[in-house]
Design a protein around this motif. Structure first.
Motif, PDB file in Angstrom:
ATOM      1  N   LYS A   1       0.830  -1.210   0.000  1.00 48.33           N
ATOM      2  CA  LYS A   1       0.000   0.000   0.000  1.00 48.33           C
ATOM      3  C   LYS A   1       0.863   1.258   0.000  1.00 48.33           C
ATOM      4  CE  LYS A   1      -3.915   2.180   2.253  1.00 48.33           C
ATOM      5  NZ  LYS A   1      -4.943   2.081   3.281  1.00 48.33           N
ATOM      6  N   GLN A   2       1.935   1.259   0.799  1.00 49.22           N
ATOM      7  CA  GLN A   2       2.823   2.423   0.841  1.00 49.22           C
ATOM      8  C   GLN A   2       3.496   2.651  -0.513  1.00 49.22           C
ATOM      9  OE1 GLN A   2       5.107   0.937   4.176  1.00 49.22           O
ATOM     10  NE2 GLN A   2       4.375   2.611   5.494  1.00 49.22           N
ATOM     11  N   LEU A   3       3.968   1.570  -1.133  1.00 51.89           N
ATOM     12  CA  LEU A   3       4.600   1.706  -2.451  1.00 51.89           C
ATOM     13  C   LEU A   3       3.573   2.180  -3.477  1.00 51.89           C
ATOM     14  CD1 LEU A   3       7.026   1.474  -4.325  1.00 51.89           C
ATOM     15  CD2 LEU A   3       6.481  -0.965  -4.604  1.00 51.89           C
TER      16      LEU A   3
ATOM     17  N   TRP B   1      -2.515  -3.481  -7.867  1.00 52.62           N
ATOM     18  CA  TRP B   1      -1.563  -3.442  -8.985  1.00 52.62           C
ATOM     19  C   TRP B   1      -0.206  -3.946  -8.521  1.00 52.62           C
ATOM     20  CZ3 TRP B   1       3.149  -1.707 -10.483  1.00 52.62           C
ATOM     21  CH2 TRP B   1       3.430  -1.655 -11.853  1.00 52.62           C
ATOM     22  N   ILE B   2       0.262  -3.465  -7.358  1.00 56.23           N
ATOM     23  CA  ILE B   2       1.555  -3.897  -6.820  1.00 56.23           C
ATOM     24  C   ILE B   2       1.541  -5.406  -6.597  1.00 56.23           C
ATOM     25  CG2 ILE B   2       3.182  -3.704  -4.887  1.00 56.23           C
ATOM     26  CD1 ILE B   2       3.080  -1.171  -6.604  1.00 56.23           C
ATOM     27  N   SER B   3       0.495  -5.911  -5.984  1.00 51.91           N
ATOM     28  CA  SER B   3       0.394  -7.346  -5.713  1.00 51.91           C
ATOM     29  C   SER B   3       0.449  -8.165  -6.999  1.00 51.91           C
ATOM     30  CB  SER B   3      -0.903  -7.646  -4.966  1.00 51.91           C
ATOM     31  OG  SER B   3      -1.066  -9.042  -4.807  1.00 51.91           O
TER      32      SER B   3
ATOM     33  N   ARG C   1       1.284 -11.707 -12.125  1.00 52.22           N
ATOM     34  CA  ARG C   1      -0.067 -11.862 -12.660  1.00 52.22           C
ATOM     35  C   ARG C   1      -0.521 -10.665 -13.490  1.00 52.22           C
ATOM     36  NH1 ARG C   1      -3.649 -12.080  -8.168  1.00 52.22           N
ATOM     37  NH2 ARG C   1      -1.964 -11.218  -6.931  1.00 52.22           N
ATOM     38  N   LEU C   2       0.315  -9.653 -13.612  1.00 50.72           N
ATOM     39  CA  LEU C   2      -0.022  -8.462 -14.396  1.00 50.72           C
ATOM     40  C   LEU C   2       0.613  -8.631 -15.776  1.00 50.72           C
ATOM     41  CD1 LEU C   2      -1.510  -5.783 -13.941  1.00 50.72           C
ATOM     42  CD2 LEU C   2       0.692  -4.769 -13.403  1.00 50.72           C
ATOM     43  N   GLU C   3      -0.213  -8.798 -16.789  1.00 52.27           N
ATOM     44  CA  GLU C   3       0.290  -9.134 -18.119  1.00 52.27           C
ATOM     45  C   GLU C   3       1.086  -8.019 -18.785  1.00 52.27           C
ATOM     46  OE1 GLU C   3      -2.519 -10.878 -20.782  1.00 52.27           O
ATOM     47  OE2 GLU C   3      -3.483 -11.986 -19.168  1.00 52.27           O
TER      48      GLU C   3
END
Length: 97
Positions: free
Chosen positions: A25-27, A37-39, A45-47
């Motif tokens: 969350k901080q990033l 998005w970070i996760s 998992r982000l194409e």
């Protein structure tokens, strides 16, 4: 660390974030994105992550990005590129003069 795939980029960000004791969350707040998005990025998992956001994450976490050229000529089948695209985008095909 040699980065060959988008997943490798995410792992590098996760390792650097954890070393700096930052939460996702901080990033995300620093980058102007979401914790989700970070996760997704960190777990591969982000194409198609935005290159701009990835570079902002590297800068925010103090990750140096060095690009070294490979000696000799390269052909597409010479590289293990994982999920990185080497093909010319379709909108550019046939536009060269």
């Amino acid at each position: 660390m040699i980065l060959k795939t988008i997943s490798d980029l995410g792992l590098a960000v996760r390792e650097a974030r954890r070393r700096r004791k930052l939460t996702q969350k901080q990033l995300a707040q620093t980058l102007g994105t979401t914790q989700e998005w970070i996760s997704q990025f960190e777990t591969g998992r982000l194409e198609n992550p935005s290159l701009g956001t990835v570079l902002k994450a590297f800068a925010a976490l103090g990750i140096d990005l060095n690009i070294d050229s490979v000696p000799g000529s390269l052909r597409n089948n010479d590289l293990d590129t994982g999920d990185l695209a080497l093909d010319e985008p379709s909108f550019l095909k046939g536009r060269r003069r």
